[in-house]
Design an enzyme around this catalytic site. Structure first.
Site, short mmCIF file in Angstrom:
data_model
loop_
_atom_site.label_atom_id
_atom_site.label_comp_id
_atom_site.label_asym_id
_atom_site.label_seq_id
_atom_site.Cartn_x
_atom_site.Cartn_y
_atom_site.Cartn_z
CB SER A 411 0.47 14.53 2.40
OG SER A 411 0.24 13.65 1.36
CG HIS A 432 0.69 15.90 7.19
ND1 HIS A 432 1.50 16.91 6.72
CD2 HIS A 432 0.90 14.84 6.38
CE1 HIS A 432 2.17 16.47 5.67
NE2 HIS A 432 1.82 15.22 5.45
CD GLU A 444 2.35 20.38 8.21
OE1 GLU A 444 3.02 21.36 7.86
OE2 GLU A 444 1.71 19.69 7.37
CG ASN A 482 4.45 18.15 2.12
OD1 ASN A 482 5.62 18.12 2.48
ND2 ASN A 482 3.64 17.13 2.25
P1 NAI Z 1 0.68 3.35 0.89
O1 NAI Z 1 0.30 3.16 -0.52
O2 NAI Z 1 2.02 2.91 1.35
O3 NAI Z 1 -0.39 2.64 1.84
C1 NAI Z 1 -1.76 2.75 1.71
C2 NAI Z 1 -2.36 1.48 2.30
O4 NAI Z 1 -3.76 1.67 2.48
C3 NAI Z 1 -2.19 0.24 1.43
O5 NAI Z 1 -1.55 -0.75 2.19
C4 NAI Z 1 -3.61 -0.14 1.07
O6 NAI Z 1 -3.78 -1.53 0.98
C5 NAI Z 1 -4.39 0.44 2.22
N1 NAI Z 1 -5.80 0.72 1.91
C6 NAI Z 1 -6.31 1.29 0.80
N2 NAI Z 1 -7.65 1.41 0.92
C7 NAI Z 1 -7.99 0.90 2.12
C8 NAI Z 1 -9.20 0.74 2.81
N3 NAI Z 1 -10.32 1.14 2.28
N4 NAI Z 1 -9.18 0.18 4.04
C9 NAI Z 1 -8.01 -0.21 4.59
N5 NAI Z 1 -6.83 -0.07 3.98
C10 NAI Z 1 -6.81 0.48 2.76
O7 NAI Z 1 0.46 4.89 1.20
P2 NAI Z 1 1.21 5.81 2.27
O8 NAI Z 1 2.44 6.35 1.70
O9 NAI Z 1 1.24 5.09 3.56
O10 NAI Z 1 0.19 7.04 2.36
C11 NAI Z 1 -1.03 6.94 3.06
C12 NAI Z 1 -1.57 8.33 3.31
O11 NAI Z 1 -0.62 9.07 4.04
C13 NAI Z 1 -1.83 9.15 2.05
O12 NAI Z 1 -2.96 9.96 2.27
C14 NAI Z 1 -0.57 10.00 1.91
O13 NAI Z 1 -0.79 11.20 1.22
C15 NAI Z 1 -0.29 10.29 3.37
N6 NAI Z 1 1.11 10.62 3.67
C16 NAI Z 1 2.13 9.95 3.09
C17 NAI Z 1 3.44 10.28 3.42
C18 NAI Z 1 4.58 9.51 2.83
O14 NAI Z 1 5.74 9.97 2.98
N7 NAI Z 1 4.37 8.37 2.21
C19 NAI Z 1 3.76 11.36 4.38
C20 NAI Z 1 2.59 11.94 4.99
C21 NAI Z 1 1.32 11.60 4.62
#
Ligand code: NAI
Ligand code: 3HC
Length: 701
Positions: A411, A432, A444, A482
């Site tokens: 993001s 995104h 996006e 954002n």
């Molecule tokens: P989260 O913390 O909920 O999930 C991340 C997951 O990735 C965890 O379950 C973790 O175990 C897993 N993980 C970490 N390293 C890994 C690897 N090497 N291989 C496989 N799995 C791995 O994070 P979230 O919120 O889902 O965010 C993920 C991405 O999406 C980030 O880049 C964030 O900036 C982006 N994003 C988040 C939004 C939100 O509202 N939460 C909206 C849009 C984008």
């Protein structure tokens, strides 16, 4: 004969065929053509029955929306519909694809209607800030009754052919070729001597029902559910006229109400939104014949909030997904979360248990990246850390097949840096998604410096399969949505230091047309997330870009929002309903005192200006930098990802409608008063000086 309307006769059947691709919209030429063809059928002594049908993929999708707001050109659509209804030879409308708006109204003007089994019919005018203005509000209740007519006209949702037959909107369903079905039906009308049957003369569906009660209930429902909307109450008033007045007077009442809607700012905003959404798909330097890659197997890395939602978006579209996590327990948690999300939809009634199982059967999990060797597309959704992303992309570069598209859901991180972790930057793109990714339609598409045209064309096409609205954006911190929302949120917080309460700020912005206020939004996402971003900003921003202190104060007090039951608001256990937080005002007053700010009363208009003009100024910078290609793309992002009311048209359209000189004048005042954050965007200054609008501006590529 008008080239888009063809007249021919087969035996005693006159065939009037409209051909105006892609959706047979009714512009002036088509309306004129339809009248001429009708006249020809009337004077053709051998023609005994008329069939109206369309070539191409659909029946008439409505009036030509491009004509709205321009001087009217005769003949009007009501004239055409009335002329068909008045015909003394029976008319049959043959519907395939969609009969929408003026299209359905044309069909209702005909004496009989048949529809292909897979067709849909509807009156979606309300979505454009209008009401059906060619007799739809008068004729539909006469066939389907007031309850069904109100439902269709106020929601704007189409119904399928089977439902249309159940509600007497069409007489029969057919399969196969519309022309053959139309001729066969017309022949039966002739043979059985059915003759003319004018919809406007029907009344049975209006009898024996308490129409007044139905109207009153819908009026109350609209007032409650759709506050601020101009056309829905007028839709109800027009249907009411059908219950109280003879047809001719009812049609006049409908026309008057239609004209009010046509002249409204909301109509202009909603039509802008309609075309803006379609415009997003047009990318100047992406030739239409760019080859696209086949996407059948998809990998998603990271089964957290976003990864699970993204995976569900794909399986809902019938595309198999391999979801990767760090270890087996994390994987099981992710798969369980996917199941629970589907079960919640089943409990709400929006998904059947059978479809849920079909979807989940397409979702597989793994912990070994080698399983991604056959994937056509891999989307990374791991923690927002460049180091973690580096490890993931280096590994993907090793295991993925040549030609696989490698996407990141980051993001805020620099997509070009991420692409540099691979040896195939042309295959890397940002996707995104917005949270919850299985629900939100906005996507996006982040185009990196090296993203290939084929990759771009493929993900744009894929977005349609996923039922997403894709907007191409360039690389910068926060991309479009954002990056702008940061400016808005900062101003909302400064206002709390200056004297406003969260209730007032949120209320003012909701009344303006945002689905949710910024303070309630922060409570929802958790103040700890905002706080950690704030720490990074404090370390990097120059001193002439001050930041508000409210967030830090709440964080220090352990008020993290809904997750702790207390933030800008209080929340009863298990409830998401914001209640005033009695401990907040003393905290706000302390912050103001410490910063030497004298708290004062702020008007709602002022609150809206501070927050919305901050969005607009940043939007102008984004446009000039080429991060967004056109102002309407920014509007689409705000309408679909940030709860900006559709009837406002989006922040850039709103600025255009205020006049950019007026917007600039206020921004200059804020600049003088509050300093560097408010430096006017050069593009805003340029366009205001030239008397132009954001909509007139296009980045020269
Ligand atoms: P989260 O913390 O909920 O999930 C991340 C997951 O990735 C965890 O379950 C973790 O175990 C897993 N993980 C970490 N390293 C890994 C690897 N090497 N291989 C496989 N799995 C791995 O994070 P979230 O919120 O889902 O965010 C993920 C991405 O999406 C980030 O880049 C964030 O900036 C982006 N994003 C988040 C939004 C939100 O509202 N939460 C909206 C849009 C984008
Ligand atoms: N007028 C002018 N252009 C129209 C149009 C219309 N009514 N409907 C669609 N188009 C254009 C689109 O802008 C698009 O143009 P582009 O290719 O240059 O971007 C092209 O037709 C194809 O449209 P879509 O990409 O939306 O095609 P889909 O196949 O996805 O959807 C559709 C087809 C369901 C018909 C959809 O276009 C749609 O919902 N159209 C609007 C229908 C509508 O609102 N009708 C009511 C109009 S108001 C009215 O009739 C007033 C009357 O009561 C007096």
């Amino acid at each position: 004969m008008n080239s888009s309307v063809n007249y021919e006769r087969q035996g005693e059947v006159a065939l009037i065929t409209l051909n105006n691709p892609p959706v047979n919209a009714l512009g002036q030429a088509q309306r004129e053509g339809l009248l001429r063809a009708l006249h020809q059928a009337q004077i053709d002594t051998q023609a005994k029955v008329l069939v109206l049908l369309c070539s191409g993929r659909t029946f008439i999708a409505g009036a030509d929306i491009k004509e709205f707001g321009k001087p009217p050109q005769a003949p009007s659509l009501p004239e055409v519909v009335n002329a068909y209804e008045q015909s003394d030879k029976p008319c049959v409308a043959v519907i395939h694809g969609t009969a929408l708006g003026g299209g359905l109204e044309m069909a209702l003007g005909c004496h009989y209607r048949i529809a292909r089994r897979d067709a849909k019919v509807g009156l979606p005018e309300v979505k454009l800030g209008l009401l059906p203005g060619a007799g739809g509000t008068q004729r539909l209740p006469r066939l389907a009754g007031v309850a069904k007519a109100l439902e269709m006209i106020v929601s704007g949702q189409p119904i399928n052919a089977l439902q249309a037959r159940e509600h007497q909107i069409v007489d029969e369903l057919f399969d196969g070729d519309p022309r053959a079905a139309g001729i066969a039906f017309a022949q039966r009308v002739l043979d059985s001597g059915l003759g003319v049957r004018r919809t406007g003369e029907q009344a049975a569906a209006l009898k024996g029902v308490d129409n007044g009660a139905l109207i009153a209930a819908k009026r109350a429902d609209v007032a409650k559910r759709l506050p601020g909307f101009f056309s829905p109450p007028r839709c109800v008033a027009a249907v009411e006229a059908a219950t109280l007045l003879p047809l001719v007077e009812g049609l006049q009442r409908e026309r008057a109400l239609f004209q009010e809607c046509l002249a409204s700012e909301q109509r202009a905003a909603l039509v802008h939104g309609f075309f803006a959404e379609r415009q997003c798909a047009h990318i100047d330097d992406l030739p239409k014949d760019t080859p696209v890659r086949v996407i059948e197997r998809v990998g998603v890395i990271g089964g957290g909030t976003m990864g699970v939602g993204i995976a569900l978006s794909f399986v809902s579209a019938g595309i198999a997904v391999m979801l990767m996590e760090v270890d087996e327990p994390a994987l099981q948690r992710a798969l369980q979360r996917a199941r629970e999300t589907c079960e919640a939809s089943v409990a709400r009634g929006s998904l059947s248990p059978a479809v849920m199982e079909q979807r989940l059967a397409l979702l597989h999990g793994g912990v070994d990246y080698s399983e991604l060797a056959t994937a056509d597309l891999v989307i990374e959704a791991v923690f927002e850390s460049l180091e973690v992303k580096r490890q993931v992309f280096e590994r993907l570069d090793q295991v993925c097949k040549p030609g696989a598209i490698l996407a990141s859901n980051t993001s805020s991180l620099d997509l070009d840096v991420i692409a540099g972790f691979t040896s195939r930057a042309e295959d890397v793109v940002g996707l995104h998604f917005f949270s919850p990714a299985n629900v939100m339609r906005l996507l996006e598409v982040v185009r990196g410096r090296h993203t290939g045209l084929e990759v771009l064309a493929t993900v744009m096409q894929l977005s349609k399969r996923l039922n997403k609205i894709a907007v191409v954006v360039g690389v910068c911190d926060g991309f479009v949505g954002n990056r702008m929302i940061f400016q808005y949120g900062r101003e909302a917080e400064f206002l709390l230091e200056e004297g406003a309460t969260p209730e007032q700020v949120d209320g003012a912005l909701r009344n303006f047309g945002l689905a949710m206020g910024p303070n309630a939004m922060r409570d929802l996402s958790g103040l700890d997330i905002g706080w950690s971003i704030r720490q990074r900003q404090r370390a990097t921003l120059p001193s002439n870009y001050p930041l508000p202190d409210v967030l830090d104060t709440l964080y220090a007090a352990g008020m993290l929002g809904q997750k702790t039951g207390q933030g800008f608001y209080c929340y009863a256990p298990g409830s998401r309903r914001p209640e005033p937080n009695p401990e907040l005002l003393p905290l706000l007053e302390a912050v103001s005192r410490e910063k030497g700010i004298e708290r004062r009363a702020l008007s709602d208009d002022y609150i809206v200006e501070r927050c919305v003009f901050a969005l607009i100024n940043e939007g102008a910078k984004i446009l000039q930098e080429g991060i967004a290609r056109r102002s309407s793309d920014i509007d689409v992002i705000y309408l679909n990802g940030y709860g900006f009311a559709a009837w406002r048209g989006g922040p850039m359209f709103y600025a255009d409608s205020l006049g950019l000189d007026n917007v600039l004048a206020r921004i200059r005042e804020f600049h003088q008063r509050f300093g560097a954050w408010w430096e006017p965007a050069p593009l805003l200054e340029q366009l205001a000086a030239e008397g132009r609008r954001f909509a007139d501006w296009k980045l020269e590529s």
